[in-house]
Scaffold this motif. Structure first.
Motif, mmCIF file in Angstrom:
data_model
loop_
_atom_site.group_PDB
_atom_site.id
_atom_site.type_symbol
_atom_site.label_atom_id
_atom_site.label_comp_id
_atom_site.label_asym_id
_atom_site.label_seq_id
_atom_site.Cartn_x
_atom_site.Cartn_y
_atom_site.Cartn_z
ATOM 1 N N ASP A 1 0.833 -1.344 0.015
ATOM 2 C CA ASP A 1 0.028 0.023 -0.142
ATOM 3 C C ASP A 1 0.877 1.155 -0.160
ATOM 4 O O ASP A 1 1.730 1.639 0.973
ATOM 5 N N HIS A 2 0.763 1.908 -1.360
ATOM 6 C CA HIS A 2 1.705 3.360 -1.049
ATOM 7 C C HIS A 2 0.982 4.561 -0.865
ATOM 8 O O HIS A 2 1.588 5.569 -1.306
ATOM 9 N N SER A 3 -0.203 4.538 -0.529
ATOM 10 C CA SER A 3 -1.099 5.547 -0.449
ATOM 11 C C SER A 3 -0.490 6.720 0.195
ATOM 12 O O SER A 3 -0.943 7.978 -0.207
ATOM 13 N N TRP A 4 0.438 6.289 1.138
ATOM 14 C CA TRP A 4 1.105 7.464 1.922
ATOM 15 C C TRP A 4 2.065 8.262 1.002
ATOM 16 O O TRP A 4 2.343 9.503 1.171
ATOM 17 N N LEU A 5 2.116 7.907 -0.263
ATOM 18 C CA LEU A 5 2.841 8.642 -1.093
ATOM 19 C C LEU A 5 2.022 10.036 -1.527
ATOM 20 O O LEU A 5 2.557 11.188 -1.871
ATOM 21 N N THR A 6 0.719 9.678 -1.909
ATOM 22 C CA THR A 6 -0.194 10.658 -2.319
ATOM 23 C C THR A 6 -1.036 11.355 -1.345
ATOM 24 O O THR A 6 -1.408 12.521 -1.651
ATOM 25 N N GLU A 7 -1.164 10.654 -0.253
ATOM 26 C CA GLU A 7 -1.946 11.430 0.784
ATOM 27 C C GLU A 7 -1.321 11.282 2.030
ATOM 28 O O GLU A 7 -0.458 10.477 2.264
ATOM 29 N N PHE A 8 -1.281 12.417 2.962
ATOM 30 C CA PHE A 8 -0.520 12.616 4.094
ATOM 31 C C PHE A 8 -1.022 11.474 5.068
ATOM 32 O O PHE A 8 -2.372 11.170 5.288
ATOM 33 N N PRO A 9 -0.150 10.741 5.667
ATOM 34 C CA PRO A 9 -0.331 9.648 6.554
ATOM 35 C C PRO A 9 -0.754 10.335 7.902
ATOM 36 O O PRO A 9 -0.223 10.048 9.078
#
Lengths: 299, 395
Positions: free
Chosen positions: A3-11
């Protein structure tokens, strides 16, 4: 980790966690205010009675007596007929447009705020000037007080003390006190080293140095701070009226919600008139008190 | 003044190191690490290194050095405006570093007063209040100190200025106020930190003269800081030369000029007008070989054959200088008297004053007299020439 969503959305933290923090803090503060609110209110009671007494004094004294007193006071402080006359005329105009009572209420709270700010601010400024550690601790606090939106610190004050004069007074002081603290600190630090050394060398005690040298020499700077404090207190009048401080702020607030342009303008102008009065009088008093420092040099 | 020989102020191995933890650096400095090494290695600045001084009662002690030599730092130790990293400061035998805050205030009120380079006056007080400042903070009544303050203002030549503010006065006048303030407390010790350096040359000269005059009457112990050797030579009974926080040489003015210990002091002394700084007594030679006491000129014949000129005295009274040539001239009948000349100089005169006289006395010697008109020595052209242009200067 697929899951690489932290690249596009702030974790960020989850909503639930955030809610938890908010609930915990709000709950603690609410418990605190329930437990101690009454005691803290009781602590401020003498101040409240003084505020009410002073406001009543201004409201119940005949207007011409107050007008005469203020004009005389202005003349006594500034020794200027022009200034005294200008103040009289503006107060007459304010009264004529039906804003006398509101103006007196605002005048009373501003006067009390100013004296309290001086009484609290000057000693804090002195402390800051004496200790670099105190300065480095207090400076960020002052930054916060000056930049934090007033509404934000109104919330805990109202939670603790409800709406009314005291919370209004506290809000005004929080907003208005930084200049007098900062400039007291600055003024004392700017006292020439040699002058202070001279006092020390002749055996002045720390108290004699403070009251005999540092404060008198810092006075022009401190007066500038007091002047700023008064101006900022006046600027807070409208916001303070939102938590029930009567005065010129309330009609302004009413005009905003009802779009009464003229009413707003008139009361706004009355605030401006008060501001100019305070400013000119305090400045010309300061100038007069410091005449020896400049003016007539011949060397 | 019977105890004038015993030192009033003694400073023993005083160190001042500036930085975050001076104590930790002190051993290195004591071991002799240089100023730049200390700075490079520890980030600390050595302000003063191993200063030892003893200042006698009633003397003007000048501390001289270029800016950055630590002289203003040093003088601030005398009344503890700055505390040293290590060392002792004794005044009348008491180590003032052991004084409590309370004792220190009493010490400052009664023992020392100070004059500052930029005057350090209170701009919000009038001249009279400034002069009386030291007494007023002691708690003396205004009627008492105002009277004294007025007297001192008169002494420094500022009567009539009582109600003016310092900003209304010129620099010279302000420093007179500073001097009056220092004298008004009757303190025995006067610290003067570059007191005249901010004044223009003519005013500075006037102030120096005034200080010399006052000192004759008051006999205070004065510690005077300056960067100006001419000033140091004019005022100082003794001079200490400070360089990079170290004491290079302590001595009388003529010591500094005639026997500089190193190139730094020599450099300092190079541009000094020696004729203005040296007195006859500093350079004269002893009288034994040149003075003959006898009844008649005829008795001088034996001596004259070995020496070119002698000073003839009769029963201790100076008769004149006699040379073989002058006696010969008298015997020939070309002059009436066998005496070459009857000129003399005073031992307290500066060379500048005796120079024309010395040159007019052809090639012989001049007797030197003290204040009681007794002969204390003699002065020759060679001595004069050597003193005015020493060999090392010609190179």
């Amino acid at each position: 980790m697929s899951d690489h969503s932290w690249l596009t959305e702030f974790p960020d933290m989850s909503r639930r966690e955030l809610l938890g923090i908010r609930k915990a803090l709000d709950g603690t503060y609410r418990d605190f205010s329930r437990a101690y609110g009454d005691q803290i209110e009781a602590f401020f009671d003498p101040l409240l009675s003084f505020l009410i007494w002073f406001e009543n004094l201004l409201l119940h004294t005949p207007w011409w007596l107050i007008l005469g007193f203020i004009s005389a006071l202005v003349y006594f402080l500034s020794r200027s007929w022009k200034l005294s006359l200008g103040v009289t005329v503006s107060l007459l105009a304010i009264g004529y447009f039906g804003m006398w009572e509101d103006t007196m209420r605002t005048l009373s709270i501003i006067t009390v705020c100013t004296f309290l700010s001086i009484a609290i601010g000057v000693p804090i400024g002195i402390l800051m000037a004496r200790s670099n550690r105190a300065q480095s601790l207090i400076t960020p606090l002052l930054d916060i007080m000056q930049t934090m939106p007033a509404f934000v610190y109104l919330i805990p004050v109202v939670m603790l003390l409800g709406i009314g004069k005291i919370p209004g007074l506290i809000a005004v002081i929080i907003y208005a006190i930084p200049p007098v603290i900062r400039l007291t600190n600055l003024g004392i630090r700017l006292v020439p080293q040699e002058t202070l050394e001279a006092a020390t060398a002749y055996g002045a005690t720390p108290t004699q140095r403070l009251f005999g040298v540092q404060l008198p020499l810092a006075m022009p700077t401190i007066m500038a701070g007091i002047n700023q404090t008064i101006m900022m207190a006046l600027a807070m009048v409208v916001i303070a009226s939102m938590i029930g401080v009567k005065g010129l702020g309330q009609p302004v607030l009413k005009s905003i919600t009802n779009q009464y342009f003229t009413l707003g303008l008139l009361n706004g102008l009355a605030i401006v008139a008060l501001a100019i009065m305070f400013d000119r009088v305090s400045q010309s008093y300061a100038k007069r008190a410091q005449r020896h420092l400049g003016d007539n040099q011949n060397g | 003044m019977d105890n004038s020989a015993s030192p009033l102020i003694e400073i023993e191995s005083l160190y001042q190191i500036f930085g975050s933890s001076p104590e930790s650096v002190l051993p290195k400095v004591k071991q002799g690490m240089s100023k730049s090494e200390v700075l490079a290695e520890t980030g600390h600045t050595v302000g003063l290194r191993d200063i030892n001084l003893s200042i006698r009662r009633g003397e003007i002690f000048v501390i001289m050095g270029l800016s950055g030599s630590g002289k203003s730092t040093l003088i601030r130790h005398f009344n503890r405006l700055i505390d040293p990293t290590a060392g002792k400061i004794k005044v009348e035998g008491d180590d003032i570093l052991t004084h409590s805050a309370k004792d220190l205030i009493q010490f400052r009120r009664h023992k020392m007063s100070m004059v500052f380079q930029h005057f350090g006056l209170m701009p919000h007080h009038c001249v009279l209040d400034n002069v009386g400042y030291g007494l007023s903070i002691k708690g003396e009544k205004r009627e008492v100190w105002a009277e004294k303050a007025k007297e001192w203002l008169e002494t420094v030549g500022l009567e009539g200025y009582e109600d003016q503010y310092p900003s209304q006065l010129s620099g010279g006048q302000q420093q007179r106020v500073g001097l009056a303030r220092a004298l008004c407390t009757d303190a025995e010790i006067l610290l003067m930190d570059e007191a005249f350096s901010a004044l223009d040359p003519l005013i500075r000269y006037d102030m120096q003269s005034q200080l010399i005059e006052l000192q004759k009457k008051l006999q205070k112990t004065i510690v005077f800081i300056t960067h100006d050797l001419d000033e140091a030579l004019r005022l100082g009974d003794r001079i200490a030369v400070l360089k990079d926080g170290e004491m290079v040489q302590v001595g009388t003015p003529e010591d500094i000029i005639l026997n500089p210990v190193d190139d730094y002091v020599r450099d300092f002394a190079k541009d000094v007008n020696r004729a203005k700084a040296l007195k006859v007594s500093h350079i004269m030679s002893s009288k034994e070989q040149q003075v003959r006491d006898c009844e008649s000129v005829d008795d001088l014949h034996d001596t004259l054959s070995t020496s070119k000129a002698v000073i003839w005295t009769k029963a201790g009274m100076l008769q004149g200088v006699v040379t073989a040539r002058s006696i010969e001239a008298c015997q020939n009948g070309s002059t009436d008297s066998p005496i070459e000349h009857t000129l003399s100089v005073n031992e307290g005169d500066y060379l500048q004053k005796v120079l024309p006289l010395a040159l007019s006395s052809s090639n012989s010697i001049l007797p030197v007299l003290n204040e009681e008109n007794q002969i204390t020595g003699c002065l020759t052209h060679l001595e004069l020439a050597n003193a005015l242009s020493p060999k090392e200067l010609e190179a």
